[in-house]
Write an enzyme that holds these catalytic residues in place. Structure first.
Site, PDB file in Angstrom:
ATOM      1  N   TYR A   1      -1.700  -1.109  10.327  1.00  0.00           N
ATOM      2  CA  TYR A   1      -1.746  -1.317   8.869  1.00  0.00           C
ATOM      3  C   TYR A   1      -0.487  -0.734   8.225  1.00  0.00           C
ATOM      4  O   TYR A   1       0.146  -1.373   7.373  1.00  0.00           O
ATOM      5  CB  TYR A   1      -2.997  -0.646   8.313  1.00  0.00           C
TER       6      TYR A   1
ATOM      7  N   SER B   1       0.863  -1.192   0.000  1.00  0.00           N
ATOM      8  CA  SER B   1       0.000   0.000   0.000  1.00  0.00           C
ATOM      9  C   SER B   1       0.891   1.231   0.000  1.00  0.00           C
ATOM     10  O   SER B   1       2.008   1.195   0.546  1.00  0.00           O
ATOM     11  CB  SER B   1      -0.877   0.033   1.256  1.00  0.00           C
TER      12      SER B   1
HETATM   13  P1  NDP Z   1     -11.208  -6.342   0.167  1.00  0.00           P
HETATM   14  O1  NDP Z   1     -11.522  -6.282   1.636  1.00  0.00           O
HETATM   15  O2  NDP Z   1     -12.179  -5.802  -0.817  1.00  0.00           O
HETATM   16  O3  NDP Z   1     -10.830  -7.852  -0.229  1.00  0.00           O
HETATM   17  C1  NDP Z   1      -9.889  -8.510   0.560  1.00  0.00           C
HETATM   18  C2  NDP Z   1      -9.542  -9.831  -0.071  1.00  0.00           C
HETATM   19  O4  NDP Z   1      -8.575 -10.474   0.783  1.00  0.00           O
HETATM   20  C3  NDP Z   1     -10.754 -10.745  -0.149  1.00  0.00           C
HETATM   21  O5  NDP Z   1     -10.678 -11.544  -1.299  1.00  0.00           O
HETATM   22  C4  NDP Z   1     -10.593 -11.593   1.113  1.00  0.00           C
HETATM   23  O6  NDP Z   1     -11.142 -12.887   0.975  1.00  0.00           O
HETATM   24  C5  NDP Z   1      -9.087 -11.706   1.226  1.00  0.00           C
HETATM   25  N1  NDP Z   1      -8.726 -11.991   2.609  1.00  0.00           N
HETATM   26  C6  NDP Z   1      -8.808 -11.164   3.681  1.00  0.00           C
HETATM   27  N2  NDP Z   1      -8.453 -11.826   4.799  1.00  0.00           N
HETATM   28  C7  NDP Z   1      -8.156 -13.089   4.398  1.00  0.00           C
HETATM   29  C8  NDP Z   1      -7.717 -14.259   5.091  1.00  0.00           C
HETATM   30  N3  NDP Z   1      -7.562 -14.280   6.423  1.00  0.00           N
HETATM   31  N4  NDP Z   1      -7.484 -15.364   4.365  1.00  0.00           N
HETATM   32  C9  NDP Z   1      -7.662 -15.395   3.019  1.00  0.00           C
HETATM   33  N5  NDP Z   1      -8.085 -14.319   2.320  1.00  0.00           N
HETATM   34  C10 NDP Z   1      -8.325 -13.193   3.013  1.00  0.00           C
HETATM   35  O7  NDP Z   1      -9.786  -5.598   0.033  1.00  0.00           O
HETATM   36  P2  NDP Z   1      -9.102  -4.865  -1.223  1.00  0.00           P
HETATM   37  O8  NDP Z   1      -9.380  -5.596  -2.465  1.00  0.00           O
HETATM   38  O9  NDP Z   1      -9.396  -3.431  -1.123  1.00  0.00           O
HETATM   39  O10 NDP Z   1      -7.564  -5.030  -0.788  1.00  0.00           O
HETATM   40  C11 NDP Z   1      -6.739  -6.051  -1.326  1.00  0.00           C
HETATM   41  C12 NDP Z   1      -5.297  -5.741  -0.948  1.00  0.00           C
HETATM   42  O11 NDP Z   1      -4.962  -4.451  -1.434  1.00  0.00           O
HETATM   43  C13 NDP Z   1      -5.019  -5.735   0.540  1.00  0.00           C
HETATM   44  O12 NDP Z   1      -3.740  -6.254   0.802  1.00  0.00           O
HETATM   45  C14 NDP Z   1      -5.067  -4.257   0.882  1.00  0.00           C
HETATM   46  O13 NDP Z   1      -4.319  -3.940   2.023  1.00  0.00           O
HETATM   47  C15 NDP Z   1      -4.462  -3.668  -0.378  1.00  0.00           C
HETATM   48  N6  NDP Z   1      -4.782  -2.270  -0.598  1.00  0.00           N
HETATM   49  C16 NDP Z   1      -6.077  -1.865  -0.804  1.00  0.00           C
HETATM   50  C17 NDP Z   1      -6.349  -0.531  -1.006  1.00  0.00           C
HETATM   51  C18 NDP Z   1      -7.731  -0.001  -1.228  1.00  0.00           C
HETATM   52  O14 NDP Z   1      -7.909   1.212  -1.153  1.00  0.00           O
HETATM   53  N7  NDP Z   1      -8.725  -0.819  -1.513  1.00  0.00           N
HETATM   54  C19 NDP Z   1      -5.280   0.474  -1.001  1.00  0.00           C
HETATM   55  C20 NDP Z   1      -3.965  -0.068  -0.800  1.00  0.00           C
HETATM   56  C21 NDP Z   1      -3.747  -1.391  -0.603  1.00  0.00           C
HETATM   57  P3  NDP Z   1     -12.452 -13.377   1.810  1.00  0.00           P
HETATM   58  O15 NDP Z   1     -13.458 -12.302   1.721  1.00  0.00           O
HETATM   59  O16 NDP Z   1     -12.816 -14.645   1.114  1.00  0.00           O
HETATM   60  O17 NDP Z   1     -11.971 -13.623   3.228  1.00  0.00           O
END
Ligand code: NDP
Length: 237
Positions: A146, A132
């Protein structure tokens, strides 16, 4: 497109948001894609059916599940570690167990998955971790854990690039700014504040992040490793 035809891809955390866009991109480009989910079984099954990919349950908070999943996936050409969570609130009031769980998902899982993948990865392998821009800049209170986790990924990439480079394996971090997902919806309450930090005053799209991941995974990026790649509308500038 067939850029990734014949390539084996594992996306940790692919059921929703940025991870789902990455799954769609690699599947559309011809790869054989497996992705993990934890809480979103319905969304995962739907995405798998739509893209012809394979969805498997793996909780990224559980180190041994992560290691087993990567090991049992066989030799991977491309590993993407996307799963990540955020915690909001005063650091003095946060449950230490919740903070440690965040560190397990956001730091420990990417580290162990990367090391395990490299054991079997052929020359030309690619590891891409979703960090991020908050690894570089944290302009608001309440998200220290975070920020810690995303800064840690920078050391992960720098260090493991040295270990894996001689075998022709690259490892890079993609650092998005605000991206429109369930975790950070563009129409959410933080919209104006976040856009005030940016030169391009909108959230990014998951597909834009997936495009950067695809480039890093592709043949043009073989000399790119140990580096952070920010895609953030100048949030961190
Ligand atoms: P979402 O919350 O929309 O999606 C998160 C994803 O990660 C889901 O597919 C979820 O799967 C999976 N996930 C979370 N916890 C677990 C776990 N314990 N085990 C397996 N899978 C897990 O997040 P984003 O798409 O927004 O974010 C994705 C990545 O991008 C993250 O690393 C986030 O920190 C990073 N990011 C996002 C930003 C944003 O503004 N959106 C900005 C900067 C970085 P499930 O629901 O099946 O558990």
């Amino acid at each position: 497109m067939t850029t990734f035809k014949g390539k084996s891809v594992l996306v940790l955390g692919g059921s929703r948001g940025i991870g789902a866009a990455i799954v769609r991109r690699f599947a559309a480009d011809g790869a054989t894609v497996t992705f993990t989910y934890a809480g979103s079984q319905g969304a995962a099954e739907q995405l798998a059916a739509e893209t012809g990919s394979t969805a498997v349950f793996t909780d990224s908070a559980d180190r041994d599940q992560v290691i087993s999943r990567v090991r049992d996936s066989g030799p991977l050409d491309i590993l993407v570690v996307n799963a990540g969570i955020a915690l909001f609130g005063d650091a003095l009031e946060q449950d230490p167990d919740a903070v440690d769980r965040l560190f397990r998902i956001n730091i420990h899982a990417p580290y162990h998955a990367s090391v395990e993948a490299a054991r079997q990865m052929p020359e030309g392998g690619r590891i891409i971790v979703i960090g991020s821009v908050n690894g570089d800049r944290m302009p608001v209170p309440g998200m220290a854990s975070y920020a810690v986790s995303k800064s840690a990924l920078q050391g992960l990439a720098r260090g493991l690039a040295r270990d894996f480079g001689p075998r022709g394996i690259t490892i890079n971090v993609v650092q998005p700014g605000p991206v429109d997902t369930d975790a950070n919806p563009e129409n959410g309450p933080m919209r104006e504040l976040m856009h005030s930090f940016m030169a391009i005053k909108r959230h990014g799209r998951p597909e834009e992040v997936a495009g950067m991941v695809a480039w890093l995974a592709g043949p043009e990026a073989g000399f790119v490793t140990g580096a952070m790649h920010t895609i953030d509308g100048a949030f961190g500038a």
